[in-house]
Design an enzyme around this catalytic site. Structure first.
Site, short mmCIF file in Angstrom:
data_model
loop_
_atom_site.label_atom_id
_atom_site.label_comp_id
_atom_site.label_asym_id
_atom_site.label_seq_id
_atom_site.Cartn_x
_atom_site.Cartn_y
_atom_site.Cartn_z
N GLY A 20 15.19 7.34 43.25
CA GLY A 20 15.87 7.39 44.55
C GLY A 20 16.86 8.53 44.55
CD GLN A 58 22.30 10.65 44.09
OE1 GLN A 58 21.42 10.10 44.75
NE2 GLN A 58 22.30 10.65 42.77
CB CYS A 63 23.42 7.33 38.90
SG CYS A 63 23.79 8.20 40.42
CG LEU A 64 18.71 11.44 39.49
CD1 LEU A 64 17.91 11.81 40.72
CD2 LEU A 64 18.07 12.00 38.23
CG HIS A 97 21.44 3.16 42.83
ND1 HIS A 97 21.88 2.94 41.55
CD2 HIS A 97 21.60 4.50 43.04
CE1 HIS A 97 22.29 4.09 41.02
NE2 HIS A 97 22.11 5.05 41.90
CD GLU A 98 19.28 6.33 45.61
OE1 GLU A 98 20.07 7.22 45.96
OE2 GLU A 98 18.99 6.13 44.41
#
Length: 185
Positions: free
Chosen positions: A60, A65, A110-111, A153-154
């Protein structure tokens, strides 16, 4: 093509802002951004492409981000049963959620977070989400399990919340209240 260099990291104040709604119809630039977000997720899960461009695998991605404070998310994953989920959403909003909770036993990543943060992240076992697709058409999604966790999460990113904000600070491995086991999802 989006690479890891485009993804802002923990500490950047944009990740803590509440993102603005996208005025619909979306602009071509907003649609292209959303398509590129989905393409990044696909590329990040392709071993050859990921290795070539040094991409971390993701399921995601939220526009904040990418330092774009707009309510846009992309999801690309397969659940435990092999069912495929692929979404590009404008203005997603959780309109109902279960009392039962769930969590990923291995925790979340998480990215935008380059460190491991151990602990259970309580999530609602089931959520109902209203949003608009890339063509501006309204969609309603009922998600549970892994896809449900991913969309929560997103959407958190759109509200300036990072996954570790949910972890119990005193005991990171406390089982959340009202947990339903994965098999029951």
């Amino acid at each position: 093509m989006i690479t890891m260099d485009d993804i802002i990291r923990e500490g950047n104040p944009i990740l803590r802002q509440v993102a603005k709604e996208v005025s619909l119809p979306a602009t071509d630039e907003e649609k292209d951004t959303l398509k590129n977000m989905l393409e990044f997720l696909k590329n990040s899960q392709d071993e050859k492409i990921a290795e070539k461009y040094h991409l971390r695998a993701g399921i995601g991605l939220a526009a904040p981000q990418l330092a774009i404070s707009k309510r846009m998310i992309a999801i690309f994953l397969d659940d435990d049963n092999g069912k495929h989920y692929e979404y590009m959403l404008f203005n997603p909003k959780i309109i109902s959620e279960s009392v039962e909770n769930t969590f990923l036993e291995g925790g979340e990543g998480c990215l935008s977070v380059d460190r491991e943060v151990p602990g259970y992240v309580p999530r609602h076992a089931r959520v109902k989400v209203k949003a608009f697709d890339i063509d501006g058409k309204p969609v309603t999604l009922r998600l549970k399990g892994y896809p449900g966790i991913a969309v929560q999460h997103e959407i958190d990113h759109l509200n300036g919340i990072l996954f570790f904000d949910h972890i119990n600070k005193d005991d990171p491995f406390t089982i959340p209240d009202h947990v339903v086991q994965h098999e029951e999802l």
